[in-house]
Each structure stands twice: as structure tokens, then as C-alpha cells.
Design a protein around this motif. Structure first.
Motif, PDB file in Angstrom:
ATOM      1  N   VAL A  34      10.325   9.665  -5.091  1.00 30.12           N
ATOM      2  CA  VAL A  34       9.315   9.626  -4.038  1.00 30.12           C
ATOM      3  C   VAL A  34       9.950  10.020  -2.710  1.00 30.12           C
ATOM      4  O   VAL A  34      11.176   9.999  -2.562  1.00 30.12           O
ATOM      5  CB  VAL A  34       8.695   8.219  -3.940  1.00 30.12           C
ATOM      6  CG1 VAL A  34       7.981   7.869  -5.236  1.00 30.12           C
ATOM      7  CG2 VAL A  34       9.749   7.170  -3.615  1.00 30.12           C
ATOM      8  N   PRO A  35       9.160  10.425  -1.727  1.00 30.48           N
ATOM      9  CA  PRO A  35       9.727  10.789  -0.427  1.00 30.48           C
ATOM     10  C   PRO A  35      10.591   9.678   0.150  1.00 30.48           C
ATOM     11  O   PRO A  35      10.186   8.519   0.172  1.00 30.48           O
ATOM     12  CB  PRO A  35       8.486  11.047   0.434  1.00 30.48           C
ATOM     13  CG  PRO A  35       7.426  11.449  -0.548  1.00 30.48           C
ATOM     14  CD  PRO A  35       7.695  10.626  -1.779  1.00 30.48           C
ATOM     15  N   PRO A  84       0.820  -1.218   0.000  1.00 33.15           N
ATOM     16  CA  PRO A  84       0.000   0.000   0.000  1.00 33.15           C
ATOM     17  C   PRO A  84       0.859   1.276   0.000  1.00 33.15           C
ATOM     18  O   PRO A  84       0.902   2.022   0.973  1.00 33.15           O
ATOM     19  CB  PRO A  84      -0.803  -0.135   1.295  1.00 33.15           C
ATOM     20  CG  PRO A  84       0.092  -0.909   2.212  1.00 33.15           C
ATOM     21  CD  PRO A  84       0.833  -1.884   1.326  1.00 33.15           C
ATOM     22  N   LEU A  85       1.505   1.540  -1.109  1.00 29.59           N
ATOM     23  CA  LEU A  85       2.372   2.707  -1.229  1.00 29.59           C
ATOM     24  C   LEU A  85       1.521   3.950  -1.461  1.00 29.59           C
ATOM     25  O   LEU A  85       0.680   3.978  -2.367  1.00 29.59           O
ATOM     26  CB  LEU A  85       3.360   2.503  -2.377  1.00 29.59           C
ATOM     27  CG  LEU A  85       4.287   1.296  -2.195  1.00 29.59           C
ATOM     28  CD1 LEU A  85       4.932   0.908  -3.510  1.00 29.59           C
ATOM     29  CD2 LEU A  85       5.338   1.585  -1.139  1.00 29.59           C
ATOM     30  N   PRO A  86       1.696   5.000  -0.670  1.00 30.09           N
ATOM     31  CA  PRO A  86       0.774   6.140  -0.729  1.00 30.09           C
ATOM     32  C   PRO A  86       0.828   6.916  -2.029  1.00 30.09           C
ATOM     33  O   PRO A  86      -0.127   7.620  -2.369  1.00 30.09           O
ATOM     34  CB  PRO A  86       1.218   7.006   0.461  1.00 30.09           C
ATOM     35  CG  PRO A  86       2.635   6.615   0.722  1.00 30.09           C
ATOM     36  CD  PRO A  86       2.722   5.162   0.379  1.00 30.09           C
ATOM     37  N   TRP A  87       1.905   6.807  -2.802  1.00 26.94           N
ATOM     38  CA  TRP A  87       2.033   7.566  -4.046  1.00 26.94           C
ATOM     39  C   TRP A  87       1.653   6.747  -5.281  1.00 26.94           C
ATOM     40  O   TRP A  87       1.820   7.212  -6.405  1.00 26.94           O
ATOM     41  CB  TRP A  87       3.455   8.115  -4.193  1.00 26.94           C
ATOM     42  CG  TRP A  87       4.521   7.213  -3.652  1.00 26.94           C
ATOM     43  CD1 TRP A  87       5.053   7.231  -2.398  1.00 26.94           C
ATOM     44  CD2 TRP A  87       5.162   6.126  -4.345  1.00 26.94           C
ATOM     45  NE1 TRP A  87       5.999   6.235  -2.258  1.00 26.94           N
ATOM     46  CE2 TRP A  87       6.094   5.541  -3.436  1.00 26.94           C
ATOM     47  CE3 TRP A  87       5.050   5.599  -5.631  1.00 26.94           C
ATOM     48  CZ2 TRP A  87       6.898   4.468  -3.790  1.00 26.94           C
ATOM     49  CZ3 TRP A  87       5.843   4.523  -5.988  1.00 26.94           C
ATOM     50  CH2 TRP A  87       6.751   3.965  -5.066  1.00 26.94           C
ATOM     51  N   VAL A  88       1.125   5.545  -5.070  1.00 24.09           N
ATOM     52  CA  VAL A  88       0.536   4.776  -6.164  1.00 24.09           C
ATOM     53  C   VAL A  88      -0.973   5.002  -6.126  1.00 24.09           C
ATOM     54  O   VAL A  88      -1.658   4.557  -5.206  1.00 24.09           O
ATOM     55  CB  VAL A  88       0.867   3.283  -6.050  1.00 24.09           C
ATOM     56  CG1 VAL A  88       0.146   2.491  -7.138  1.00 24.09           C
ATOM     57  CG2 VAL A  88       2.372   3.058  -6.156  1.00 24.09           C
ATOM     58  N   HIS A 148      17.863  -1.207 -13.561  1.00 25.89           N
ATOM     59  CA  HIS A 148      18.543  -1.182 -12.264  1.00 25.89           C
ATOM     60  C   HIS A 148      17.582  -0.631 -11.218  1.00 25.89           C
ATOM     61  O   HIS A 148      17.040   0.471 -11.385  1.00 25.89           O
ATOM     62  CB  HIS A 148      19.801  -0.318 -12.324  1.00 25.89           C
ATOM     63  CG  HIS A 148      20.748  -0.582 -11.186  1.00 25.89           C
ATOM     64  ND1 HIS A 148      20.415  -0.357  -9.869  1.00 25.89           N
ATOM     65  CD2 HIS A 148      22.023  -1.082 -11.174  1.00 25.89           C
ATOM     66  CE1 HIS A 148      21.437  -0.690  -9.089  1.00 25.89           C
ATOM     67  NE2 HIS A 148      22.413  -1.137  -9.862  1.00 25.89           N
ATOM     68  N   PRO A 149      17.346  -1.366 -10.136  1.00 27.69           N
ATOM     69  CA  PRO A 149      16.357  -0.906  -9.145  1.00 27.69           C
ATOM     70  C   PRO A 149      16.704   0.434  -8.514  1.00 27.69           C
ATOM     71  O   PRO A 149      15.808   1.241  -8.245  1.00 27.69           O
ATOM     72  CB  PRO A 149      16.348  -2.035  -8.111  1.00 27.69           C
ATOM     73  CG  PRO A 149      17.649  -2.753  -8.303  1.00 27.69           C
ATOM     74  CD  PRO A 149      17.959  -2.651  -9.748  1.00 27.69           C
ATOM     75  N   ALA A 150      17.984   0.697  -8.264  1.00 26.66           N
ATOM     76  CA  ALA A 150      18.364   1.967  -7.653  1.00 26.66           C
ATOM     77  C   ALA A 150      18.090   3.128  -8.599  1.00 26.66           C
ATOM     78  O   ALA A 150      17.621   4.202  -8.185  1.00 26.66           O
ATOM     79  CB  ALA A 150      19.833   1.936  -7.248  1.00 26.66           C
ATOM     80  N   GLU A 151      18.385   2.933  -9.873  1.00 17.89           N
ATOM     81  CA  GLU A 151      18.131   3.993 -10.851  1.00 17.89           C
ATOM     82  C   GLU A 151      16.636   4.238 -11.010  1.00 17.89           C
ATOM     83  O   GLU A 151      16.199   5.392 -11.174  1.00 17.89           O
ATOM     84  CB  GLU A 151      18.778   3.621 -12.182  1.00 17.89           C
ATOM     85  CG  GLU A 151      20.305   3.599 -12.112  1.00 17.89           C
ATOM     86  CD  GLU A 151      20.944   3.048 -13.382  1.00 17.89           C
ATOM     87  OE1 GLU A 151      20.204   2.488 -14.228  1.00 17.89           O
ATOM     88  OE2 GLU A 151      22.173   3.167 -13.525  1.00 17.89           O
ATOM     89  N   LEU A 152      15.825   3.183 -10.945  1.00 15.59           N
ATOM     90  CA  LEU A 152      14.383   3.350 -11.028  1.00 15.59           C
ATOM     91  C   LEU A 152      13.861   4.153  -9.840  1.00 15.59           C
ATOM     92  O   LEU A 152      13.073   5.091 -10.009  1.00 15.59           O
ATOM     93  CB  LEU A 152      13.695   1.991 -11.082  1.00 15.59           C
ATOM     94  CG  LEU A 152      12.165   2.030 -10.985  1.00 15.59           C
ATOM     95  CD1 LEU A 152      11.571   2.774 -12.178  1.00 15.59           C
ATOM     96  CD2 LEU A 152      11.586   0.625 -10.867  1.00 15.59           C
ATOM     97  N   VAL A 153      14.266   3.796  -8.629  1.00 15.82           N
ATOM     98  CA  VAL A 153      13.778   4.502  -7.450  1.00 15.82           C
ATOM     99  C   VAL A 153      14.223   5.963  -7.479  1.00 15.82           C
ATOM    100  O   VAL A 153      13.457   6.864  -7.098  1.00 15.82           O
ATOM    101  CB  VAL A 153      14.246   3.793  -6.163  1.00 15.82           C
ATOM    102  CG1 VAL A 153      13.963   4.642  -4.927  1.00 15.82           C
ATOM    103  CG2 VAL A 153      13.566   2.438  -6.035  1.00 15.82           C
TER     104      VAL A 153
END
Length: 505
Positions: A108-109, A48-52, A98-103
Motif C-alpha cells: 500500500v502507499p 478508515p483505511l482508504p484501500w480497504v 510477521h507484521p512487517a512482512e504482511l505490510v
């Protein structure tokens, strides 16, 4: 090739200490990126991510609509799958592998903190996968715990080891099979629970085992003595020191997602907790044993403390060919079986684990029985004969449930006590199903079949009814790493779709 800060740093550190591994490390980076990205995508889809703002699913995949209007697209995500591999996700027409590049791109906060952890997780996972495979089955009990390279099967920070250089990972991480030389701190006036052994005393001083990483990075300047040589176990900071004894050391850094120190609460309560639970499990007719907490000592702060625990392997009949393996290692142990045989072994383990844990929950104790804490005593054919549980630091005890069975509450206070049925069930089901049975099954259809078969003949309880009919609780592992207070906010949860094709009432 190395692309990110953590990948380059680890490569530079690896070159002077183990140049023979640099090519294997570089070759392993794409697979490590995909493994961590797969775990991250699971969290993005199911937590439940608040920005989705919305999620839509079609036959080809899943689309997340973010609250800023952007769209993130990826493949279908089975929350129980362990063999899936997500090699790329599309964010508004830009592909990220790459997961780090995606995040970082999501912006997001508190995403910067998570991106750094994912970067480290990828690099460390690639290094872990350079560990040589064993040519023969493990010969010593502790060797079974060193066969796992990938860490938590669902956590995107599965191999995040901030503060550990390449040399330190090779020297201390269990998958690299090192021998670790512990240190000893002589502490006058130490707080001690249980019977601290004479060989770890010097007059009135208590000799507290110290992990060498802790000595180098945290307890700098503290005079320390040479300690016993030890073999690191699945949790890295817990080691086999021989004589059927394991030592859990303070390690004041964040491994996966938790700082691994030992609190004053543990020093005070661990031995009493162990004695109470060990006595209670005698009601389970030998299905479950407890690796007893023997003693705990601390110097008044969480950075300098150690816990001595009975080795789980004392509960195996080695003369009969039995061995004790963590649930996290069972997939590898059973891999050589034919599919039908393997499924049968998994169901046998699940029936025993669910039955014992739910019976104990009904009595009033909720175990955190994930793949590291729950171990199986298996025979030479891989059949589970009984279970062993270790590490009681995060169990929950319900005085109200104990009272219903006429069992006096233990002389404990504080965070271990909880009568909330939802919290107790989350503790058991969120660890046992998500942390042990899900990875062992490997996907939702298999897990559904395992749960159906394993629960068919169990004694009916309200907790079993919840397990069979409601969505399953799981820690929201990605959300927790984005929490404003990741250390003090407690666990956050999500509800995963029940994998059984037809639920039973």
C-alpha cells in the motif's frame, strides 16, 4: 530465529554487549511478532483505511476486501482487548505471522515506511521483554514507571525506537532499569520561562540538561559537561533527577510515532499553561492535582531544550502508605486482586477520572489523560484516592467555555486554544477511554460495564451525554503512520463501537 533486518541487526548488536540475553531475545521474537500483529490487525479492522473497500464479519472472523480485489482474513477483533494474540493473517491464501512482512506484501502507499517501523517494533519489544522481573514491589517512586515492558497497548509501533541500538536501549530504556548520566550544555542567551534553578546556571550561561543519546547522535561536536545521574521514566526521555524534580529532555527521534523534541512554543508557553491549569483544577475539590511545570529553557531550536517538572509523587501521603502510579501501570498493580475486587478498583478509578476530566472539560480545559500522563494516588489496598496529571504540552483550552463560566482566558496563543466541541471531546475521550480505561478494562464487555458503573452518578453535561450515547473516538494509529505527512498532518481519528451493552441517555 531472526528473520528480518531489524531482528538480525538487534541480535548482532546484542551479542557483544549482553551475550547472556541473546537466547531470551530470540525466544521472545515469536511472542513479539504476535503482539505487534495483534495491534496492526486492530488498526486494519477498525480504522478508515482508504484501500480497504469492504469489511465483512462472521462468527469465525473478519474479512477485508482490498481495493485491488485481494482478501485479508483474520480473527474477530475486539478494539479494546489487550490479552488477545493474533498469530497469523491470511492474504489471498498466504499466511503471514510477521507484521512487517504482511505490510510489505500489502504494497500500500507508504507501506515501506510502516513495515520498517513494525520490524523495529517487534525487535525492540522482544528485547524489552528480556528485562528481569522485580522480585519485590518497587521501593522508589520512579521504579513504578519502569515495570511496563510492552509500551502502548494498541499502537503497532508500540516499541519502535529507530536510531537506538541494542546497547542504547539497554542503557536508556526504563524497563531495563538503568541509571542515565545526563550532560549539560552551557548556553548564553537561552530562552527561559519560569525560575531556572541556580545549580543549573554558570554565571550568565544556562545549563540545559541533554540526554546522552541526543549528545551522541544530534548535538555532535557541541561541548558538554557532566550532568546529574537520573532514572528514566515511562516516557524514556523524561527522567527523575532527584529532589522531587523530573526533567523532560529533547530526543530528536521518533519513538512510537512522534519525534520527541521540545518546541519553541513549549519553551514560551509551558509555565503559563501550567499555572493556569493548576489554578483551575482547584475547583475540583482536590480530586485532581497538577504536576507543575517549574521552568523551561531552550537554545533557539527544538533539539536543545529541557523542561523541569514537579514530581507527581509529591502529591502522595507516603506516611499513610500512598504511592503514585501511572494509569498504564494500574493493570499490573491490581493483578493480584480477586476479579470482583479488581473490577471494583477499576470502577473507582474510572469514576474519579471521568468525573474530574469531564468537569474540567466543561470548564474549558481538555486534558490528554492517557496512561502515561494520568497518574493515580493509590492507598495500600490499590484504591484510588485522587489523581495527578502531568505534561500539559498537548492539552486544549477553550476560551468560549471559560467565558461561559466567567473565567478569563489565559495569556496564551496558538495551538493550545480550540473551541471546537468535537476536537475537545476527542482530546479527552480519545485519550482517557482509549489510552487509560480501555487497557485497564482489557476487553469490550468489561469496559462497557466500567463505563456504565462509573458514569451512573456523574453530573449531566453535553460531553457526558456524548460519552454515553455515541461511538467513541480513538486515534487512527495505523492510518497516521501511513499518512503522506506523518509529522505535520495532525491527528487522524476513527470511531469505535461503544462497548456498553445498553447505552444510557
Amino acid at each position: 530465529m531472526c528473520r528480518t533486518a531489524a531482528e538480525r541487526t538487534l541480535a548482532a548488536e546484542l551479542e557483544p554487549v549482553r551475550p547472556g540475553l541473546t537466547d531470551a531475545y530470540a525466544a521472545g521474537l515469536p511472542g513479539a511478532r504476535a503482539a505487534v500483529l495483534t495491534r496492526l490487525w486492530r488498526g486494519l479492522v477498525h480504522e478508515p483505511l482508504p484501500w480497504v473497500a469492504a469489511r465483512t464479519t462472521d462468527r469465525e472472523g473478519v474479512t477485508l476486501r482490498l481495493d485491488d480485489g485481494r482478501r485479508l482474513r483474520g480473527p474477530l477483533s475486539d478494539p479494546w482487548a489487550t490479552a488477545a494474540s493474533v498469530t497469523g493473517l491470511d492474504l489471498d491464501g498466504v499466511r503471514y505471522d510477521h507484521p512487517a512482512e504482511l505490510v510489505a506484501a500489502l504494497a500500500v502507499p507508504r507501506g515501506g515506511r510502516l513495515a520498517a517501523e513494525l520490524d523495529h517494533s517487534v525487535a525492540s519489544l522482544a528485547l524489552s521483554r528480556t528485562a528481569p522481573r522485580r522480585a519485590a514491589p518497587p521501593a522508589h517512586p520512579w521504579e513504578w514507571e519502569q515495570t511496563e515492558t510492552d509500551g502502548h497497548p494498541y499502537h503497532p509501533g508500540c516499541r519502535s525506537r529507530p536510531g537506538f541500538s541494542a546497547a542504547e536501549q539497554l542503557a536508556y530504556a526504563p524497563e531495563h532499569r538503568p541509571v542515565v548520566d545526563l550532560r549539560l550544555a552551557a548556553v548564553e542567551g537561552a530562552a527561559v520561562s519560569g525560575e531556572w534553578p541556580g545549580e543549573l546556571r554558570d554565571g550568565t550561561a544556562v545549563l540545559i540538561p541533554v540526554h546522552p543519546w541526543q549528545a551522541e547522535h544530534v548535538l555532535t561536536g557541541l561541548p558538554l559537561r557532566p550532568g546529574p545521574s537520573a532514572h528514566p521514566l515511562l516516557s524514556l526521555r523524561t527522567l527523575d533527577i532527584g529532589g522531587d524534580t523530573h526533567v523532560k529532555t529533547s530526543l530528536s527521534t521518533r519513538l512510537t510515532s512522534t519525534v520527541r523534541d521540545i518546541s519553541a512554543y513549549t519553551v514560551t508557553h509551558a509555565v503559563a499553561t501550567s499555572g493556569f491549569v493548576e489554578h483551575l483544577v482547584r475547583r475540583l475539590d482536590g480530586r485532581l492535582r497538577i504536576a507543575r511545570t517549574l521552568a523551561v529553557a531552550g537554545a533557539g531550536n527544538a533539539d536543545l531544550a529541557a523542561l523541569l517538572r514537579e514530581s507527581p509523587h509529591v502529591h502522595a501521603d507516603t506516611a499513610a502508605g500512598e504511592r503514585v502510579v501511572p494509569a498504564a501501570v494500574l493493570p499490573a498493580l491490581l493483578a493480584h486482586h480477586a476479579p470482583d475486587e479488581r473490577l471494583g478498583r477499576v470502577v473507582e478509578f474510572a469514576r474519579l477520572a471521568l468525573g474530574a476530566c469531564l468537569d474540567l472539560l466543561d470548564l474549558g480545559v481538555a486534558l490528554e489523560a492517557h496512561g502515561q500522563n494520568l497518574l493515580a494516588v493509590v492507598d495500600a489496598d490499590g484504591r484510588t484516592k485522587r489523581l495527578v496529571y502531568r505534561d500539559l504540552a498537548d492539552i486544549r483550552i477553550s476560551p468560549a467555555r471559560l467565558a461561559r463560566h466567567g473565567i478569563p482566558a489565559p495569556p496564551l496563543s496558538g495551538r493550545l486554544l480550540n473551541d471546537d466541541p468535537a476536537a475537545l471531546r476527542r482530546k479527552v475521550l480519545g485519550s482517557l477511554v482509549t489510552g487509560a480505561l480501555g487497557p485497564l478494562a482489557g476487553d469490550a464487555p468489561t469496559l462497557g460495564a466500567v463505563l456504565e458503573a462509573a458514569t451512573r452518578d456523574l453530573a449531566p453535561t453535553p460531553d457526558l451525554h456524548v460519552l454515553r450515547t455515541e461511538p467513541l473516538p480513538a486515534k487512527a494509529l495505523t492510518l497516521m503512520r501511513l499518512d503522506p505527512d506523518p509529522d505535520g498532518g495532525g491527528d487522524l481519528w476513527t470511531a469505535l463501537p461503544h462497548p456498553a451493552p445498553a447505552r444510557r441517555s
